[in-house]
Motif scaffolding. Structure first.
Motif, mmCIF file in Angstrom:
data_model
loop_
_atom_site.group_PDB
_atom_site.id
_atom_site.type_symbol
_atom_site.label_atom_id
_atom_site.label_comp_id
_atom_site.label_asym_id
_atom_site.label_seq_id
_atom_site.Cartn_x
_atom_site.Cartn_y
_atom_site.Cartn_z
ATOM 1 N N ALA A 89 -0.258 2.999 -12.739
ATOM 2 C CA ALA A 89 -1.014 3.045 -11.485
ATOM 3 C C ALA A 89 -2.145 4.061 -11.548
ATOM 4 O O ALA A 89 -3.154 3.919 -10.844
ATOM 5 N N ARG A 90 -1.999 5.058 -12.388
ATOM 6 C CA ARG A 90 -3.042 6.082 -12.513
ATOM 7 C C ARG A 90 -4.312 5.554 -13.175
ATOM 8 O O ARG A 90 -5.332 6.249 -13.211
ATOM 9 N N GLU A 91 -4.260 4.338 -13.678
ATOM 10 C CA GLU A 91 -5.475 3.708 -14.199
ATOM 11 C C GLU A 91 -6.417 3.314 -13.062
ATOM 12 O O GLU A 91 -7.601 3.059 -13.281
ATOM 13 N N GLN A 92 -5.880 3.254 -11.840
ATOM 14 C CA GLN A 92 -6.674 2.910 -10.663
ATOM 15 C C GLN A 92 -7.178 4.181 -9.970
ATOM 16 O O GLN A 92 -6.545 5.231 -10.051
ATOM 17 N N PRO A 93 -8.309 4.089 -9.282
ATOM 18 C CA PRO A 93 -8.803 5.256 -8.537
ATOM 19 C C PRO A 93 -7.778 5.694 -7.498
ATOM 20 O O PRO A 93 -7.067 4.864 -6.926
ATOM 21 N N ARG A 94 -7.709 6.969 -7.243
ATOM 22 C CA ARG A 94 -6.757 7.463 -6.251
ATOM 23 C C ARG A 94 -7.131 6.930 -4.874
ATOM 24 O O ARG A 94 -8.275 6.561 -4.612
ATOM 25 N N LEU A 99 -2.511 3.333 -4.514
ATOM 26 C CA LEU A 99 -1.360 3.090 -3.651
ATOM 27 C C LEU A 99 -0.858 1.657 -3.808
ATOM 28 O O LEU A 99 0.344 1.421 -3.936
ATOM 29 N N VAL A 100 -1.773 0.693 -3.801
ATOM 30 C CA VAL A 100 -1.391 -0.717 -3.974
ATOM 31 C C VAL A 100 -0.775 -0.931 -5.353
ATOM 32 O O VAL A 100 0.241 -1.633 -5.494
ATOM 33 N N ALA A 101 -1.357 -0.322 -6.379
ATOM 34 C CA ALA A 101 -0.801 -0.453 -7.733
ATOM 35 C C ALA A 101 0.597 0.145 -7.811
ATOM 36 O O ALA A 101 1.494 -0.422 -8.457
ATOM 37 N N LEU A 102 0.814 1.265 -7.154
ATOM 38 C CA LEU A 102 2.143 1.886 -7.139
ATOM 39 C C LEU A 102 3.179 0.952 -6.521
ATOM 40 O O LEU A 102 4.274 0.768 -7.068
ATOM 41 N N TYR A 149 3.926 11.953 -3.810
ATOM 42 C CA TYR A 149 2.812 11.288 -4.491
ATOM 43 C C TYR A 149 2.318 10.094 -3.670
ATOM 44 O O TYR A 149 1.112 9.854 -3.567
ATOM 45 N N ILE A 150 3.245 9.335 -3.095
ATOM 46 C CA ILE A 150 2.853 8.226 -2.225
ATOM 47 C C ILE A 150 2.057 8.764 -1.036
ATOM 48 O O ILE A 150 0.984 8.231 -0.694
ATOM 49 N N GLU A 151 2.561 9.804 -0.404
ATOM 50 C CA GLU A 151 1.873 10.372 0.752
ATOM 51 C C GLU A 151 0.481 10.863 0.383
ATOM 52 O O GLU A 151 -0.481 10.709 1.162
ATOM 53 N N ALA A 152 0.339 11.428 -0.815
ATOM 54 C CA ALA A 152 -0.976 11.897 -1.256
ATOM 55 C C ALA A 152 -1.961 10.741 -1.381
ATOM 56 O O ALA A 152 -3.135 10.871 -1.006
ATOM 57 N N GLN A 153 -1.494 9.608 -1.885
ATOM 58 C CA GLN A 153 -2.391 8.451 -2.022
ATOM 59 C C GLN A 153 -2.761 7.881 -0.659
ATOM 60 O O GLN A 153 -3.904 7.453 -0.444
ATOM 61 N N THR A 172 3.953 8.499 8.494
ATOM 62 C CA THR A 172 4.684 7.288 8.868
ATOM 63 C C THR A 172 4.456 6.165 7.874
ATOM 64 O O THR A 172 5.407 5.507 7.427
ATOM 65 N N LEU A 173 3.206 5.916 7.505
ATOM 66 C CA LEU A 173 2.922 4.849 6.542
ATOM 67 C C LEU A 173 3.547 5.170 5.184
ATOM 68 O O LEU A 173 4.091 4.280 4.517
ATOM 69 N N ALA A 174 3.491 6.438 4.785
ATOM 70 C CA ALA A 174 4.085 6.837 3.507
ATOM 71 C C ALA A 174 5.602 6.691 3.520
ATOM 72 O O ALA A 174 6.225 6.573 2.466
ATOM 73 N N PHE A 175 6.202 6.696 4.690
ATOM 74 C CA PHE A 175 7.642 6.445 4.832
ATOM 75 C C PHE A 175 7.929 4.950 4.788
ATOM 76 O O PHE A 175 8.881 4.497 4.152
ATOM 77 N N GLU A 176 7.110 4.167 5.463
ATOM 78 C CA GLU A 176 7.374 2.736 5.615
ATOM 79 C C GLU A 176 7.290 1.969 4.306
ATOM 80 O O GLU A 176 8.135 1.091 4.033
ATOM 81 N N LEU A 177 6.288 2.258 3.484
ATOM 82 C CA LEU A 177 6.073 1.454 2.278
ATOM 83 C C LEU A 177 7.244 1.537 1.292
ATOM 84 O O LEU A 177 7.770 0.500 0.873
ATOM 85 N N PRO A 178 7.701 2.730 0.883
ATOM 86 C CA PRO A 178 8.860 2.767 -0.017
ATOM 87 C C PRO A 178 10.139 2.292 0.649
ATOM 88 O O PRO A 178 11.043 1.800 -0.024
ATOM 89 N N ALA A 179 10.226 2.416 1.987
ATOM 90 C CA ALA A 179 11.420 1.919 2.678
ATOM 91 C C ALA A 179 11.525 0.404 2.537
ATOM 92 O O ALA A 179 12.627 -0.140 2.359
#
Length: 228
Positions: A89-94, A99-102, A149-153, A172-179
């Motif tokens: 995922a780090r091949e993509q711009p931050r 985030l989508v790649a992660l 790391y998710i929250e940072a992105q 909130t969004l950083a919580f929802e996506l991995p959930a």
């Protein structure tokens, strides 16, 4: 007496170290896979010897005791996760692209069963979430780094204007996506079905669209989720 290693001794010492490192890696490959299926709490030197074919004495020599083995297994699981999910995922711009790649790599990591039991950290977190000690500390450190790391992105995406989070917020969004991913992992394992991953990817895409994402940036989340 001189403490320096002679030229004649070096190859032997280096050879032993290389063999020990190779054995450690091989044993930890069995350990991470076993822990993903049976949990980390039941991972012992005896159980690992049974599963791997290595002797108890050789495993004990590598890890000293059960706690040492468990902590090393967490570290090994973390290294695999980094190699399969984070580094590509780090091949993509931050920000939004990363985030989508992660999320895409995360779903595939579980769906393709990099570990036999699906997500390694989903399996081991349940064992130690309420048991203080060095093993829980290792699991918490790995999970804190991942969630951070998710929250940072998400934050980078919001700061760059790629997402509009005034109504919801970064946390909130950083919580929802991995959930969404974690639920897909659990349901896929329970039912032996890839459909939960499809649902999770659709839900992630929908959530990001509602947060103002450009639809074209979400293309990775539309890939087929079948076959291994």
């Amino acid at each position: 007496m001189s403490e320096s290693i002679t030229a004649e001794e070096t190859p032997s010492v280096d050879g032993r170290r290389a063999r020990g490192d190779a054995s450690r890696r091989a044993v930890l490959t069995y350990a991470t896979d076993l822990a993903s299926v049976e949990g980390l709490d039941g991972l012992s030197i005896g159980r690992l010897a049974e599963a791997s074919g290595y002797s108890k004495s050789s495993i004990a020599g590598l890890f000293q005791n059960k706690v040492g083995l468990q902590v090393a297994t967490v570290d090994a699981g973390r290294a695999v996760f980094m190699a399969v999910v984070v580094e590509p995922a780090r091949e993509q711009p931050r920000g939004l692209p990363r985030l989508v790649a992660l999320m895409d790599h995360l779903i595939e990591y579980s769906r393709t069963r990099v570990f036999a039991g699906g997500c390694f950290f989903a399996a081991v977190s349940a064992d130690f979430d309420s048991k203080p000690g060095p093993v829980r500390d290792a699991v918490r450190a790995a999970m804190s780094d991942w969630y951070g790391y998710i929250e940072a992105q998400v934050r980078h995406a919001a700061d760059a204007g790629e997402l509009d989070l005034d109504a919801v917020g970064v946390e909130t969004l950083a919580f929802e996506l991995p959930a969404l991913y974690e639920q897909a992992n659990a349901r896929s394992l329970l039912y032996g079905d890839d459909r939960p991953y499809v649902i999770a990817a659709v839900a992630m895409r929908d959530r990001l669209l509602r947060a103002g994402s450009d639809a074209a940036a979400l293309a990775p989340l539309e890939r087929p989720r079948t076959g291994r």
